[in-house]
Design an enzyme around this catalytic site. Structure first.
Site, PDB file in Angstrom:
ATOM      1  N   THR A 113      -4.502  -2.620  -5.103  1.00  0.00           N
ATOM      2  CA  THR A 113      -5.141  -1.295  -5.206  1.00  0.00           C
ATOM      3  C   THR A 113      -6.264  -1.347  -6.245  1.00  0.00           C
ATOM      4  O   THR A 113      -7.365  -0.826  -6.020  1.00  0.00           O
ATOM      5  CB  THR A 113      -4.107  -0.213  -5.579  1.00  0.00           C
ATOM      6  OG1 THR A 113      -2.887  -0.466  -4.890  1.00  0.00           O
ATOM      7  CG2 THR A 113      -4.601   1.172  -5.227  1.00  0.00           C
TER       8      THR A 113
ATOM      9  N   ASP B   5      -5.398   1.668 -12.757  1.00  0.00           N
ATOM     10  CA  ASP B   5      -4.511   0.577 -12.354  1.00  0.00           C
ATOM     11  C   ASP B   5      -3.457   1.103 -11.378  1.00  0.00           C
ATOM     12  O   ASP B   5      -3.197   2.312 -11.306  1.00  0.00           O
ATOM     13  CB  ASP B   5      -3.832  -0.035 -13.594  1.00  0.00           C
ATOM     14  CG  ASP B   5      -3.294  -1.442 -13.323  1.00  0.00           C
ATOM     15  OD1 ASP B   5      -3.375  -1.930 -12.180  1.00  0.00           O
ATOM     16  OD2 ASP B   5      -2.786  -2.067 -14.279  1.00  0.00           O
ATOM     17  N   GLY B   6      -2.845   0.195 -10.668  1.00  0.00           N
ATOM     18  CA  GLY B   6      -1.760   0.522  -9.750  1.00  0.00           C
ATOM     19  C   GLY B   6      -0.422   0.511 -10.458  1.00  0.00           C
ATOM     20  O   GLY B   6      -0.341   0.379 -11.679  1.00  0.00           O
TER      21      GLY B   6
ATOM     22  N   GLY C 160       4.019  -4.452 -13.655  1.00  0.00           N
ATOM     23  CA  GLY C 160       4.185  -5.804 -14.158  1.00  0.00           C
ATOM     24  C   GLY C 160       4.893  -6.766 -13.255  1.00  0.00           C
ATOM     25  O   GLY C 160       5.430  -7.769 -13.683  1.00  0.00           O
TER      26      GLY C 160
ATOM     27  N   GLY D  72       3.443  -8.717 -11.691  1.00  0.00           N
ATOM     28  CA  GLY D  72       2.673  -9.931 -11.952  1.00  0.00           C
ATOM     29  C   GLY D  72       2.933 -10.466 -13.343  1.00  0.00           C
ATOM     30  O   GLY D  72       4.063 -10.446 -13.817  1.00  0.00           O
TER      31      GLY D  72
ATOM     32  N   GLU E 232      -2.125  -4.975 -19.680  1.00  0.00           N
ATOM     33  CA  GLU E 232      -2.096  -3.705 -18.948  1.00  0.00           C
ATOM     34  C   GLU E 232      -1.648  -2.558 -19.849  1.00  0.00           C
ATOM     35  O   GLU E 232      -2.242  -1.470 -19.835  1.00  0.00           O
ATOM     36  CB  GLU E 232      -1.159  -3.813 -17.741  1.00  0.00           C
ATOM     37  CG  GLU E 232      -1.725  -4.680 -16.623  1.00  0.00           C
ATOM     38  CD  GLU E 232      -0.801  -4.816 -15.428  1.00  0.00           C
ATOM     39  OE1 GLU E 232      -1.288  -5.255 -14.384  1.00  0.00           O
ATOM     40  OE2 GLU E 232       0.396  -4.498 -15.539  1.00  0.00           O
TER      41      GLU E 232
HETATM   42  C1  5RP Z   1       0.515  -5.691 -11.722  1.00  0.00           C
HETATM   43  C2  5RP Z   1       0.828  -4.279 -11.404  1.00  0.00           C
HETATM   44  C3  5RP Z   1       0.222  -3.733 -10.151  1.00  0.00           C
HETATM   45  O1  5RP Z   1      -0.563  -2.651 -10.497  1.00  0.00           O
HETATM   46  C4  5RP Z   1       1.319  -3.308  -9.220  1.00  0.00           C
HETATM   47  O2  5RP Z   1       2.098  -4.454  -8.909  1.00  0.00           O
HETATM   48  C5  5RP Z   1       0.768  -2.684  -7.941  1.00  0.00           C
HETATM   49  O3  5RP Z   1       0.149  -3.642  -7.162  1.00  0.00           O
HETATM   50  P1  5RP Z   1      -0.520  -3.275  -5.766  1.00  0.00           P
HETATM   51  O4  5RP Z   1      -1.680  -2.391  -6.051  1.00  0.00           O
HETATM   52  O5  5RP Z   1      -0.936  -4.621  -5.212  1.00  0.00           O
HETATM   53  O6  5RP Z   1       0.510  -2.601  -4.906  1.00  0.00           O
HETATM   54  O7  5RP Z   1       1.516  -3.579 -12.112  1.00  0.00           O
HETATM   55  O8  5RP Z   1       1.110  -6.047 -12.931  1.00  0.00           O
END
Ligand code: 5RP
Length: 225
Positions: free
Chosen positions: A28, A81-82, A95, A97, A103
């Site tokens: 996202t 951020d997502g 997190g 990731g 973040e």
């Molecule tokens: C990474 C995150 C991402 O924002 C979360 O995993 C959402 O990811 P996506 O937008 O691909 O669904 O917290 O640390």
């Protein structure tokens, strides 16, 4: 256009020339980064960015967005951020990731933190769909795990992708993926984990979001703190 892209484009409307903008990590957030680059290219938007991860920094650079390093900033105008989970009181789980530390620093440093997600991320309680990622100093992992278990947590060190070692975050930490009783409030859990020696950072973002944009089948709704 899918819901993640739709909500990212909506968030990009908050960006004004002259801003220092924090870039999140994930699919996202990538749509948001791409839209900023488009606005810079086609509409003369002039911004500087700071990235929450190496992968987002590389993507932004590939699109000619100006980047500053995190160590050179003391505040930012906006962070987008997502999230992996979002509750009705605007608490997040993030997190999945490797970039929790940056973040959360950016979420805290931002004058405005806008969360962008599709409706699949809405949950009734934190930990509903995912374990809570808890970054720990490598030499402290056993002691930290024992403390977390004393709070009712169960879980293990996250394995690496090849499953022949442990996952290392971009900050050089191990990750304990821990589940807790659903009745434990996220605010309580946030405090308990914050107070655990050996913990570097964790995935509960409590009291940090200013606005949440959710796209659900082509419609974006907004919730503000
Ligand atoms: C990474 C995150 C991402 O924002 C979360 O995993 C959402 O990811 P996506 O937008 O691909 O669904 O917290 O640390």
């Amino acid at each position: 256009m899918n819901d993640k892209q739709l909500v990212a484009l909506q968030a990009a409307k908050y960006v004004k020339s002259g801003m220092l903008v924090g870039l999140g990590t994930g699919s996202t957030a990538n749509y948001f980064i791409a839209e900023l680059a488009r606005c810079q290219r086609e509409e003369g938007l002039k911004i500087t960015t700071v990235a929450s991860s190496t992968i987002s920094a590389q993507y932004a650079q590939s699109l000619q967005l100006a980047i500053v390093a995190l160590e050179h900033i003391s505040s930012i105008d906006l962070y987008v951020d997502g999230a992996d989970e979002i509750t009705s009181d605007m608490t997040l789980l993030k997190g999945r990731g490797s970039d929790l530390v940056k973040e959360k620093l950016l979420a805290k440093a931002a004058a405005q933190f806008i969360v962008v997600a599709d409706a699949s991320k809405l949950v009734s309680h934190i930990g509903q769909n995912f374990a809570i990622p808890i970054e720990v100093i490598p030499f402290a992992w056993q002691l930290a795990k024992k403390s977390l278990e004393a709070m009712g947590g169960t879980g293990n060190l996250r394995p690496n992708a090849a499953n022949d070692g442990f996952w290392i975050t971009s900050h050089g930490s191990y990750v304990l993926d821990m589940k807790f009783d659903a009745s434990l409030a996220a605010s309580t859990l946030n405090t308990l984990i914050n107070n655990t020696p050996g913990v570097v950072e964790h995935g509960i973002f409590y009291g940090l979001s200013d606005a949440i944009l959710i796209a659900d089948n082509g419609t974006v709704s907004e919730r503000c703190a």
